[in-house]
Design an enzyme around this catalytic site. Sequence first.
Site, PDB file in Angstrom:
ATOM      1  N   SER A  48      66.799 117.140 -77.006  1.00  0.00           N
ATOM      2  CA  SER A  48      65.205 117.830 -76.658  1.00  0.00           C
ATOM      3  C   SER A  48      65.003 118.351 -75.474  1.00  0.00           C
ATOM      4  O   SER A  48      64.009 118.991 -75.281  1.00  0.00           O
ATOM      5  CB  SER A  48      64.172 116.722 -76.911  1.00  0.00           C
ATOM      6  OG  SER A  48      63.983 115.965 -78.096  1.00  0.00           O
ATOM      7  N   LYS A  51      64.247 121.984 -76.207  1.00  0.00           N
ATOM      8  CA  LYS A  51      62.642 122.216 -76.447  1.00  0.00           C
ATOM      9  C   LYS A  51      62.149 123.452 -75.267  1.00  0.00           C
ATOM     10  O   LYS A  51      61.472 124.293 -75.586  1.00  0.00           O
ATOM     11  CB  LYS A  51      61.585 121.076 -76.443  1.00  0.00           C
ATOM     12  CG  LYS A  51      61.963 120.278 -77.781  1.00  0.00           C
ATOM     13  CD  LYS A  51      61.130 119.035 -77.555  1.00  0.00           C
ATOM     14  CE  LYS A  51      61.014 118.280 -79.120  1.00  0.00           C
ATOM     15  NZ  LYS A  51      62.227 117.713 -79.575  1.00  0.00           N
ATOM     16  N   TYR A 159      54.500 113.403 -80.816  1.00  0.00           N
ATOM     17  CA  TYR A 159      55.761 114.057 -80.559  1.00  0.00           C
ATOM     18  C   TYR A 159      56.529 114.403 -81.591  1.00  0.00           C
ATOM     19  O   TYR A 159      56.728 113.242 -82.482  1.00  0.00           O
ATOM     20  CB  TYR A 159      56.416 112.898 -79.779  1.00  0.00           C
ATOM     21  CG  TYR A 159      57.748 113.661 -79.129  1.00  0.00           C
ATOM     22  CD1 TYR A 159      57.796 114.781 -78.230  1.00  0.00           C
ATOM     23  CD2 TYR A 159      59.066 113.113 -79.119  1.00  0.00           C
ATOM     24  CE1 TYR A 159      58.894 115.304 -77.802  1.00  0.00           C
ATOM     25  CE2 TYR A 159      60.181 113.421 -78.678  1.00  0.00           C
ATOM     26  CZ  TYR A 159      60.044 114.803 -78.020  1.00  0.00           C
ATOM     27  OH  TYR A 159      61.426 115.557 -77.334  1.00  0.00           O
TER      28      TYR A 159
END
Length: 370
Positions: A48, A51, A159
Site C-alpha cells: 500500500s 497508493k 480503507y
Amino acid sequence: MDIAKTLNDAVDAGDLPGVAAAAATDKGVIFEGGAGLLRSDSVIWIASMTKAVTGAAAMQLVERGKLTLDSAASDIVPELATKGVLEGFDASGKPIMRKPRRPITLRHLLTHTSGLGYDTWNAEVMKYRHATGIPAIGSCQNAALTTPLLAEPGERWEYGISIDWVGKMVEAASGQRLDRYMTEKLFMPLGMADTGFAIGPAQRLRKACMHTRGVNGIAAVDHEIPQSPEFHMGGGGLYSTVSDYLKFTQALLAGGGPILKPETVRLMAENSMEEGVLCRPLKSQLPNLSTDLDFVDGMKWGLSFMINPTEFPGRRAAGSLAWGGLANSYYWIDPVKKVTGVWATQLLPFYDPKAVAAFENFERAVYSAL
C-alpha cells in the site's frame, strides 16, 4: 541513538528476519542501510505504499486538467456508476443493494471515503465476496474491483480498493497503462530505476523473501504479485527499494519537483475528508495478513496520505504525512522538521508489534541524529 544500531538490534533480537531503511532531510540523504536478510537495495513488495505513487500520478493529471477532484469519477471510468450500496443480506444470503444518493469523486477515492472497502478489514466485503465468488484484490483480476459500496460516498472513512480505481482513472485520462505512465512521468524523472509492477531480471537477483510470523516463529513463504495482471494494482502492486522510495518521499518533502507543483503537494497534505469524518480502527478479518489496527482512530486523511493531527514526541511533527504496506513497510514525510524516512521488512501479518516497535526506534534515532 545510532540509526544503524536500531536495525541490527531488531534482527539480533530475533524480532525480524531482515530490515532495510533510508532517511533524508531537505539537505540530502542521511542514512541508507540494512540488517539481516535485507539491504537498502533489496527489492521489496511495497504494497500500500503504492497508493501515494498512484495519488501523485492522479494529481499530475489534475494539474494538466485531465482529471478533476470533485466531478463524478464515472465520467472518466463509467463502471463506477454501476456501484450500489450494500444494505445487508437477505435470508438466503443474497446481497441487498440500493443506488447511492451521489456519485463517487476522485477526492472520495483518494481519501478512502468512496465507500469501497477491503475484505482484509471488513466482514461485509468478505461476506459479499463469498456470496458472489468475486476473486481477492491480490489476484489483480478486474472482477476483484466489483465489490459494492459500504457507505454513501463522502460520509465514512473505509480503507479499501479506492486507489485501485484511481489507477484506472489515470489510465483512462492519460491513455497509457499504469505501469507505462508511472515509469515515464514519475520513476524516470526521479531516477527510481528499481521501482515497477514487474520484477526485472536485475531486480529479481535482489528480491527479498517474504516471511510470516506464526505460533512457531518466523518462516519463509512464497509470495509474488501477479506479473501479468489484468490490471495494475494502483493500491498495492509495486515493487521497489527503500533507496528508490526515498527519492519519491524526498521529492514531496522538497515541494514536488520535478513531478508535482508545490501548490499541489500542499493540497495533498491537507485534510480532504468532509467535516466530521475521521479515520476509524480496522478490525482484521484475515489474521494471517493483518493484526487489528487501532492507530488510525481519529487520524485525518489527505489526498492519499494519513495525517497525524498531533505531534509524536521525539518523532514526527503534527501535520506529517505517512502510511505503510502490508508486509510491514512504513514511511513518513515531516514538512515541519523537514525530514522523511522509509523503513521496510517483508513480514506478515501487517502492523506486527515487534516490527512497529523497531520502526518507531528507527524514527526516533533519525530525529535524535538531526
